[in-house]
Scaffold this active site. Sequence first.
Site, PDB file in Angstrom:
ATOM      1  N   HIS A  56       0.822  -1.217   0.000  1.00  0.00           N
ATOM      2  CA  HIS A  56       0.000   0.000   0.000  1.00  0.00           C
ATOM      3  C   HIS A  56       0.859   1.271   0.000  1.00  0.00           C
ATOM      4  O   HIS A  56       0.334   2.360  -0.197  1.00  0.00           O
ATOM      5  CB  HIS A  56      -0.929   0.014   1.225  1.00  0.00           C
ATOM      6  CG  HIS A  56      -1.876  -1.157   1.241  1.00  0.00           C
ATOM      7  ND1 HIS A  56      -3.221  -1.035   1.053  1.00  0.00           N
ATOM      8  CD2 HIS A  56      -1.633  -2.485   1.376  1.00  0.00           C
ATOM      9  CE1 HIS A  56      -3.789  -2.241   1.086  1.00  0.00           C
ATOM     10  NE2 HIS A  56      -2.840  -3.128   1.280  1.00  0.00           N
ATOM     11  N   HIS A 107      -6.305  -5.092  11.462  1.00  0.00           N
ATOM     12  CA  HIS A 107      -5.345  -5.611  10.482  1.00  0.00           C
ATOM     13  C   HIS A 107      -3.954  -5.083  10.844  1.00  0.00           C
ATOM     14  O   HIS A 107      -2.994  -5.834  10.955  1.00  0.00           O
ATOM     15  CB  HIS A 107      -5.773  -5.174   9.092  1.00  0.00           C
ATOM     16  CG  HIS A 107      -4.839  -5.578   7.993  1.00  0.00           C
ATOM     17  ND1 HIS A 107      -4.656  -6.882   7.604  1.00  0.00           N
ATOM     18  CD2 HIS A 107      -4.030  -4.841   7.192  1.00  0.00           C
ATOM     19  CE1 HIS A 107      -3.771  -6.926   6.611  1.00  0.00           C
ATOM     20  NE2 HIS A 107      -3.379  -5.697   6.349  1.00  0.00           N
ATOM     21  N   ASP A 129      -7.248  -2.698   3.939  1.00  0.00           N
ATOM     22  CA  ASP A 129      -7.302  -4.140   4.194  1.00  0.00           C
ATOM     23  C   ASP A 129      -8.149  -4.454   5.428  1.00  0.00           C
ATOM     24  O   ASP A 129      -7.920  -5.459   6.111  1.00  0.00           O
ATOM     25  CB  ASP A 129      -5.887  -4.709   4.400  1.00  0.00           C
ATOM     26  CG  ASP A 129      -5.104  -4.774   3.098  1.00  0.00           C
ATOM     27  OD1 ASP A 129      -5.664  -4.429   2.033  1.00  0.00           O
ATOM     28  OD2 ASP A 129      -3.917  -5.158   3.149  1.00  0.00           O
ATOM     29  N   HIS A 167      -8.032  -5.019  -2.242  1.00  0.00           N
ATOM     30  CA  HIS A 167      -7.640  -6.278  -2.906  1.00  0.00           C
ATOM     31  C   HIS A 167      -8.838  -6.926  -3.594  1.00  0.00           C
ATOM     32  O   HIS A 167      -9.964  -6.849  -3.102  1.00  0.00           O
ATOM     33  CB  HIS A 167      -7.071  -7.288  -1.896  1.00  0.00           C
ATOM     34  CG  HIS A 167      -5.731  -6.910  -1.358  1.00  0.00           C
ATOM     35  ND1 HIS A 167      -4.558  -7.291  -1.972  1.00  0.00           N
ATOM     36  CD2 HIS A 167      -5.377  -6.191  -0.265  1.00  0.00           C
ATOM     37  CE1 HIS A 167      -3.529  -6.819  -1.263  1.00  0.00           C
ATOM     38  NE2 HIS A 167      -3.997  -6.143  -0.219  1.00  0.00           N
TER      39      HIS A 167
HETATM   40 ZN   LIG Z   1      -2.862  -5.205   1.261  1.00  0.00          ZN
HETATM   41 ZN   LIG Z   2      -2.269  -4.877   4.745  1.00  0.00          ZN
END
Ligand SMILES: [Zn+2]
Ligand SMILES: [Zn+2]
Length: 256
Positions: A56, A107, A129, A167
Amino acid sequence: MTPLPAFADNYIWLLQHQQQVLAVDPGDGQAVLQWLAREPGAQLGTILVTHHHADHTGGLVQLVQATGARVVGPALETLPVPHSPVADGDSVGWGPLQWQVIDVPGHTAGHVAYWAQVEGQDPLLFCGDTLFSAGCGRLFEGTAAQMLASLDRLAALPTSTRVCCAHEYTLSNLRFARAVEPDNAPLAAYEQACAARRAQGSPTLPSVLGQELAINPFLRSRHPAVRAAVQRHTRLLPQDDAQAFAQLREWKNEFR
Ligand SMILES: [Zn+2]
Ligand SMILES: [Zn+2]
């Protein structure tokens, strides 16, 4: 709005207002520069970062050097370039939009999301994410209780919100979702629609929050059908919502 594919399954989201471009989580600087070169007059002015992972942030140094863009990112995380730190309750102006910052730890410890109302269109959410279509991020730095609370925050946004995940994990997430809720009819219909989109080479994203509330097991961890499935799988009675969520997340981790 453009989901620019990068690496195996990342999207770098790009928004354009007049000549001004905003990029979110540019893991690959070259991909963004090539896109800019194809858009006459477009200038990258602002970069929003949700969390510190390299997929990222890997393009930040190159993009800042090439464009001088300002970088906005989580107050609690270190990025490869200096950034304007933001945290829950802050807002970031860009063109006609005001991005509201929402802390969504789980995360990573300092993960943030950006939500904005868009005149004449449905609202936009960049959630990195944390929330995926039909799934959620892995717990690398946070606890299940934190992730559950973060997802609860996102679930409370307007249901028309367009969910821009970082994603393309939708189809594999849906296989797990179906194992958890085999009788969920909207889930089956959504899986068919997503499979058709992928077969045409199109992204499944953005998703819509109202849709996610109907099909995403991680937004439905308190739902009786999801609870019952987790209990059948673990043969344990969860103590509380966070433990049930943790068991669901662990089930997904080992799901093949
Ligand atoms: Zn990622
Ligand atoms: Zn990540």
